[in-house]
Write a protein that holds these residues in place. Structure first.
Motif, PDB file in Angstrom:
ATOM      1  N   MET B  37     -57.619-108.634 106.003  1.00 36.43           N
ATOM      2  CA  MET B  37     -56.934-109.065 104.776  1.00 36.43           C
ATOM      3  C   MET B  37     -57.390-110.445 104.309  1.00 36.43           C
ATOM      4  O   MET B  37     -57.198-110.810 103.158  1.00 36.43           O
ATOM      5  CB  MET B  37     -55.408-109.103 104.989  1.00 36.43           C
ATOM      6  CG  MET B  37     -54.773-107.743 105.106  1.00 36.43           C
ATOM      7  SD  MET B  37     -55.169-106.635 103.754  1.00 36.43           S
ATOM      8  CE  MET B  37     -54.238-107.332 102.410  1.00 36.43           C
ATOM      9  N   PHE B  40     -59.996-109.599 101.869  1.00 34.48           N
ATOM     10  CA  PHE B  40     -59.834-108.342 101.120  1.00 34.48           C
ATOM     11  C   PHE B  40     -59.770-108.553  99.611  1.00 34.48           C
ATOM     12  O   PHE B  40     -60.489-107.908  98.847  1.00 34.48           O
ATOM     13  CB  PHE B  40     -58.580-107.606 101.618  1.00 34.48           C
ATOM     14  CG  PHE B  40     -58.286-106.362 100.847  1.00 34.48           C
ATOM     15  CD1 PHE B  40     -59.086-105.243 100.992  1.00 34.48           C
ATOM     16  CD2 PHE B  40     -57.231-106.306  99.954  1.00 34.48           C
ATOM     17  CE1 PHE B  40     -58.838-104.090 100.274  1.00 34.48           C
ATOM     18  CE2 PHE B  40     -56.969-105.161  99.224  1.00 34.48           C
ATOM     19  CZ  PHE B  40     -57.772-104.054  99.391  1.00 34.48           C
ATOM     20  N   PHE B  41     -58.942-109.480  99.144  1.00 33.14           N
ATOM     21  CA  PHE B  41     -58.770-109.646  97.698  1.00 33.14           C
ATOM     22  C   PHE B  41     -59.939-110.408  97.050  1.00 33.14           C
ATOM     23  O   PHE B  41     -60.105-110.354  95.852  1.00 33.14           O
ATOM     24  CB  PHE B  41     -57.428-110.317  97.382  1.00 33.14           C
ATOM     25  CG  PHE B  41     -56.274-109.387  97.598  1.00 33.14           C
ATOM     26  CD1 PHE B  41     -56.056-108.322  96.736  1.00 33.14           C
ATOM     27  CD2 PHE B  41     -55.435-109.545  98.674  1.00 33.14           C
ATOM     28  CE1 PHE B  41     -55.011-107.442  96.939  1.00 33.14           C
ATOM     29  CE2 PHE B  41     -54.376-108.671  98.886  1.00 33.14           C
ATOM     30  CZ  PHE B  41     -54.164-107.618  98.017  1.00 33.14           C
ATOM     31  N   PHE B  43     -63.138-109.706  97.735  1.00 34.71           N
ATOM     32  CA  PHE B  43     -64.154-108.692  97.440  1.00 34.71           C
ATOM     33  C   PHE B  43     -63.578-107.526  96.645  1.00 34.71           C
ATOM     34  O   PHE B  43     -64.270-106.910  95.848  1.00 34.71           O
ATOM     35  CB  PHE B  43     -64.809-108.197  98.733  1.00 34.71           C
ATOM     36  CG  PHE B  43     -65.545-109.286  99.457  1.00 34.71           C
ATOM     37  CD1 PHE B  43     -66.622-109.923  98.863  1.00 34.71           C
ATOM     38  CD2 PHE B  43     -65.144-109.720 100.699  1.00 34.71           C
ATOM     39  CE1 PHE B  43     -67.292-110.948  99.499  1.00 34.71           C
ATOM     40  CE2 PHE B  43     -65.802-110.747 101.349  1.00 34.71           C
ATOM     41  CZ  PHE B  43     -66.881-111.362 100.745  1.00 34.71           C
ATOM     42  N   GLY B  44     -62.320-107.204  96.891  1.00 35.88           N
ATOM     43  CA  GLY B  44     -61.632-106.178  96.123  1.00 35.88           C
ATOM     44  C   GLY B  44     -62.189-104.778  96.274  1.00 35.88           C
ATOM     45  O   GLY B  44     -62.130-103.986  95.334  1.00 35.88           O
ATOM     46  N   ASN B  45     -62.746-104.456  97.436  1.00 38.40           N
ATOM     47  CA  ASN B  45     -63.275-103.110  97.660  1.00 38.40           C
ATOM     48  C   ASN B  45     -62.240-102.250  98.371  1.00 38.40           C
ATOM     49  O   ASN B  45     -61.660-102.675  99.367  1.00 38.40           O
ATOM     50  CB  ASN B  45     -64.541-103.150  98.516  1.00 38.40           C
ATOM     51  CG  ASN B  45     -65.717-103.712  97.759  1.00 38.40           C
ATOM     52  OD1 ASN B  45     -65.778-103.626  96.532  1.00 38.40           O
ATOM     53  ND2 ASN B  45     -66.633-104.312  98.476  1.00 38.40           N
ATOM     54  N   ALA B  46     -62.032-101.042  97.848  1.00 33.06           N
ATOM     55  CA  ALA B  46     -61.044-100.148  98.459  1.00 33.06           C
ATOM     56  C   ALA B  46     -61.690 -99.366  99.595  1.00 33.06           C
ATOM     57  O   ALA B  46     -61.821 -98.141  99.537  1.00 33.06           O
ATOM     58  CB  ALA B  46     -60.465 -99.212  97.398  1.00 33.06           C
ATOM     59  N   ARG B  49     -64.634-100.931 105.552  1.00 34.16           N
ATOM     60  CA  ARG B  49     -65.855-101.286 106.270  1.00 34.16           C
ATOM     61  C   ARG B  49     -65.697-102.590 107.054  1.00 34.16           C
ATOM     62  O   ARG B  49     -66.131-102.690 108.189  1.00 34.16           O
ATOM     63  CB  ARG B  49     -67.020-101.408 105.285  1.00 34.16           C
ATOM     64  CG  ARG B  49     -67.808-100.104 105.195  1.00 34.16           C
ATOM     65  CD  ARG B  49     -68.945-100.237 104.219  1.00 34.16           C
ATOM     66  NE  ARG B  49     -68.475 -99.931 102.868  1.00 34.16           N
ATOM     67  CZ  ARG B  49     -69.244 -99.979 101.801  1.00 34.16           C
ATOM     68  NH1 ARG B  49     -70.493-100.302 101.903  1.00 34.16           N
ATOM     69  NH2 ARG B  49     -68.765 -99.667 100.617  1.00 34.16           N
ATOM     70  N   LEU B 123     -53.526 -99.404  95.989  1.00 30.73           N
ATOM     71  CA  LEU B 123     -54.305-100.373  95.203  1.00 30.73           C
ATOM     72  C   LEU B 123     -55.572 -99.783  94.579  1.00 30.73           C
ATOM     73  O   LEU B 123     -56.168-100.393  93.703  1.00 30.73           O
ATOM     74  CB  LEU B 123     -54.698-101.568  96.074  1.00 30.73           C
ATOM     75  CG  LEU B 123     -53.570-102.477  96.524  1.00 30.73           C
ATOM     76  CD1 LEU B 123     -54.115-103.648  97.324  1.00 30.73           C
ATOM     77  CD2 LEU B 123     -52.780-103.022  95.334  1.00 30.73           C
ATOM     78  N   GLY B 124     -56.029 -98.650  95.045  1.00 29.65           N
ATOM     79  CA  GLY B 124     -57.274 -98.087  94.503  1.00 29.65           C
ATOM     80  C   GLY B 124     -57.444 -96.634  94.884  1.00 29.65           C
ATOM     81  O   GLY B 124     -56.480 -95.964  95.258  1.00 29.65           O
ATOM     82  N   ASP B 127     -62.397 -93.754  99.389  1.00 32.32           N
ATOM     83  CA  ASP B 127     -63.035 -92.526  99.870  1.00 32.32           C
ATOM     84  C   ASP B 127     -62.536 -92.325 101.305  1.00 32.32           C
ATOM     85  O   ASP B 127     -62.815 -93.156 102.183  1.00 32.32           O
ATOM     86  CB  ASP B 127     -64.557 -92.712  99.830  1.00 32.32           C
ATOM     87  CG  ASP B 127     -65.312 -91.476 100.306  1.00 32.32           C
ATOM     88  OD1 ASP B 127     -64.655 -90.521 100.765  1.00 32.32           O
ATOM     89  OD2 ASP B 127     -66.554 -91.472 100.210  1.00 32.32           O
TER      90      ASP B 127
END
Lengths: 591, 242
Positions: B37, B40-41, B43-46, B49, B123-124, B127
């Motif tokens: 976390m 996390f915000f 880069f904002g990738n859901a 990895r 949030l998104g 995959d």
């Protein structure tokens, strides 16, 4: 008893060694077998695309791929598995093509060693007078260099020091009597796009001729003062052209002048318009569209200068608009759209580094310091994933765009309907965009409008398909620049007869494709290639390229939402564990 | 099977009676989820990895050694190991019972990190392939480290020594799968770094699964090495009877 224990320890150690050896042997055997794998990703990004089979089914004769690669012992550690990974991919292609694709692996370094050995032997014999000097023949390195296969340097570590190794890792594709196509450097980091790299080349090899693309503008001419120092002026679109050439296109650059005309056999024309065009240039573009040459057009209405404010609070920055005065709209209006002339702004903005200067006193001296400050202004528009139409192949898998100083596009529905044109929006601004009038050389007011005055999603990129009405239909062609105004009486063909159905992709921003932005943002490279591929070759290749792992973005989140998410992820499960511990301890105590 | 179940129940319950197990579980969750976390915000990738890329090291150095250290060391220290080994149970049943209990406790702690995919759904549109793959890989990775941990725990009566040695061995398996470490080894002993990276290091195989590709080669790697260390543990305990 003591002997038994000793015997056990000895037996245990030997047995452990044996079992470890067996386990490693099993791992090694399986590691060299392509037994099978299951791709769990939503879009099967690690499997061959269905388009591949379709493309390969069109092969009239077998295609042979040769992988020139140095042996893995000579490779740096990061590259050790590359040969195996590439062979796996080639094997998949071979299976998908039902044997029409064959491959072989060749290690030039082994051949080089053999050559060196033979040379030594021949020299020794010659010195002893046993044999005459052998007839000179080309070395393997020279023969490969003629094909375009050359070794390249990669970093490795040798005894705690970084060193450079020269290695081979190139793919050569041979098909019938066509010129061999070469992927010069196959690197581990490009493995994700290797399928596209190979198949796109196969696609172009099986086409009757290499696709030809026109690109405006041409390289800037070198002024005399540059020539003196053997320099050339900066070419803003050099990288875009290089990108298209690397993708296998025959790119011809043109300034659309009398001596530098548009080649007649191009399939697609890429127009990067950031200065006014002459009447004749507009005519030539109109003629292209009329005869069915596909068009990728990006026009830049404004550039902006962002500088520290001369007045007001320190740390403030002003924006000054510099109109490019492009006149392409006179043509585009006929095609059902135009680039809006008003300054366009969006709350969704990126950052740029702006140089600032500060004067410092050091004793009796004054020095001026330069530093860079990040500045976000609404003219540095950032297009987020939720505003990109992922259903259209051109925009597929484009995750974000930096629409640097771009403008919105105006679509004229009455023209689109009248000419039966179909317009598909590729991406839009956010729901918080607005326009403002240019105020000459005064700073632009970048403050947001009242909440009710925001424009909702404005089109920034469109694909228009259909039969376009030519503006210069049946009109005599204007004279070339430098020949005075009026009509060209030479034998230039007129725009006559019915137009050929065509496709135009238009963007209200050409800065996206200029070297400095293109180099920094991969999405822009993909957008340019997607646009040219979609118009020139069709959608099949884009689907293969689009398989690259997509960065799925999260929605915009408020500060409270972020704090809540952090609490939920980090502390909530931990608190659940604490609660579980307390409950179980209480229960035990009560028992 | 019944014997395995008896041992499993006893060992699994023991974890929940020990405050240390809670402390380590909380550290595991807070550390891994907190690290994830942290950026996390930005880069904002859901996707997960970043979470899975840190897992081979955080599991190797802290959590798995902590839950495996007591499996045999405690028995040795309290002197109950002789009693356990003289019970009418096969050594493999005792080992498997203990191993599965450790694995089950690890799965409970790992379940604590499921808050991440739940948050991503809100949030998104993540995959789920790589996320499922990542969790599957995490289970295999934990199972492998735990097999190493239980094997090492059998040698020492002191839990701290067991924890440190397990950390070192599992850390070796994790680090050797990074590219830099084998590169340096290769610089000194050509070929050795490559061999260790390709066939011994855990990270490459784990990363393959975590990106959403379940490759038979990676399954063979995890299963054969886990089976190896469990077998060695069984053989070692069998030998203690002499």
């Amino acid at each position: 008893m003591k002997n038994l224990r000793k015997l056990f320890i000895r037996t245990f150690l030997i047995g452990s060694g044996l079992l470890l050896g067996i386990a490693l042997l099993v791992i090694m055997v399986f590691d060299n077998l392509n037994v099978g794998r299951f791709d769990l990703t939503a879009e099967q990004v690690y499997k061959l695309s269905p388009s591949v089979e379709r493309i390969l089914s069109r092969l009239e004769a077998p295609i042979e791929i040769t992988y020139y690669v140095s042996s893995s012992e000579k490779m740096p550690t990061k590259w050790k598995n590359l040969e195996r990974d590439v062979i796996d991919k080639l094997e998949e292609l071979k299976l998908a093509s039902k044997g029409r694709v064959t491959y072989k692996v060749f290690d030039p370094s082994a051949e080089e060693e053999r050559e060196a050995y033979e040379e030594r032997r021949a020299k020794e014999k010659e010195e002893k007078g046993e044999a005459s000097k052998p007839a000179p023949r080309k070395r393997i390195a020279e023969r490969l260099a003629e094909k375009g296969v050359v070794p390249f340097g990669v970093q490795s570590a040798e005894r705690d020091e970084f060193a450079v190794k020269r290695i081979y890792s190139s793919l050569v594709l041979s098909y019938l009597d066509r010129k061999e196509d070469v992927i010069e450097e196959v690197r581990p980091e490009m493995f994700g796009s290797l399928e596209y790299e190979i198949v796109s080349r196969i696609y172009k090899l099986i086409a009757t001729k290499r696709p030809k693309v026109g690109f405006f503008p041409d390289q800037p001419e070198t002024p005399p003062q540059y020539r003196q120092f053997q320099q050339s002026p900066p070419d803003a679109y050099g990288m875009a052209v290089e990108l298209l050439r690397n993708a296998g296109y025959d790119v011809v650059r043109t300034n659309i002048t009398k001596d530098d005309t548009i080649p007649g056999d191009i399939q697609t024309m890429v127009l990067m318009v950031d200065e006014p065009l002459t009447e004749r240039q507009l005519y030539e573009i109109d003629r292209l569209v009329h005869k069915g040459v596909r068009l990728v057009l990006a026009g830049q209405m404004y550039n902006y200068q962002i500088y520290p404010a001369r007045s007001g609070a320190s740390g403030e920055f002003d924006v000054q608009a510099m109109p490019t005065r492009i006149n392409i709209n006179s043509l585009l209006k006929n095609y059902g759209f135009e680039i809006d002339t008003k300054i366009f702004m969006d709350r969704s903005a990126a950052f740029v580094q702006v140089p600032t200067y500060r004067t410092r006193r050091m004793g009796i001296f004054q020095i001026q310091e330069q530093r860079y400050e990040p500045v976000s202004k609404p003219v540095i528009i950032k297009v987020n994933q939720e505003n990109i139409n992922s259903r259209v192949s051109v925009a597929n898998k484009i995750t974000e765009l930096f629409y640097m100083y771009g403008n919105r596009l105006n679509l004229y529905n009455e023209i689109l309907e009248k000419d039966n044109l179909k317009a598909t929006v590729l991406f839009t601004s956010s729901n918080h965009s607005w326009t403002t009038e240019s105020l000459g050389y005064r700073p632009v007011d970048t403050s947001e409008p009242a909440s009710g005055d925001f424009l909702r999603r404005q089109p920034l990129g469109v694909l228009v398909e259909g039969t376009f009405s030519a503006r210069y239909l049946d009109q005599p062609p204007p004279k070339w620049s430098g020949e005075g105004s009026g009509v060209d009486s030479t034998a230039t063909p007129l725009i006559t007869g019915p137009a050929v159905p065509n496709k135009i992709i238009a963007y209200g921003c050409s800065n996206m494709f200029k070297d400095d932005v293109l180099r920094a943002v991969d999405s822009h490279k993909a957008l340019l290639l997607n646009s040219v591929d979609a118009l020139t070759l069709g959608d099949e290749l884009i689907h293969i390229r689009a398989k690259n792992i997509e960065a799925r973005r999260i929605k915009e989140t408020s500060a409270f939402g972020k704090s809540l998410a952090k609490f939920f992820v980090v502390w909530f499960p931990a608190l659940c564990f604490v609660a579980l511990g307390v409950v179980l301890t209480m229960r035990r105590k009560m028992k | 099977m019944k014997d395995i179940w008896i041992i499993f129940k006893r060992e699994f319950a023991a974890y929940f009676y020990s405050p240390i197990a809670y402390v380590f579980s909380i550290i595991f969750i807070v550390l891994n989820c907190g690290l994830y976390m942290f950026h996390f915000f930005f880069f904002g990738n859901a996707d997960m990895r970043a979470f899975f890329s840190a897992l081979p090291v955080t599991l190797a150095l802290i959590f798995i050694p902590a839950i495996s250290m007591r499996l045999w060391s405690e028995e040795k220290k309290l002197g109950t190991i002789e009693l356990l080994l003289t019970l009418p149970m096969k050594a493999e049943h005792v080992v498997l019972g203990k191993y599965l209990a450790g694995l089950a406790f690890y799965l409970v702690a790992l379940a604590g990190t499921l808050a991440i995919p739940i948050m991503l759904v809100f949030l998104g549109k993540p995959d789920f392939g790589p996320i499922i793959g990542g969790y599957f890989g995490a289970v295999l990775l934990g199972a492998f480290y735990l097999a190493v941990g239980i094997f090492i725990s059998g040698f020492f009566a002191d839990q701290i020594v067991s924890l440190i040695i397990t950390s070192l061995v599992c850390g070796f398996f994790a680090l050797i799968g990074w590219q830099y470490v084998p590169m340096v080894i290769d610089g000194w002993f050509p070929g050795l770094g490559d061999f260790l990276y390709s066939y011994v290091g855990v990270t490459r195989h784990f990363n393959d699964i975590a990106r959403g590709v379940i490759d038979v080669r990676s399954l063979v790697y995890f299963l054969s090495l886990s089976a190896l260390f469990i077998t060695l543990n069984i053989k070692y305990l069998d030998g203690r009877k002499y």
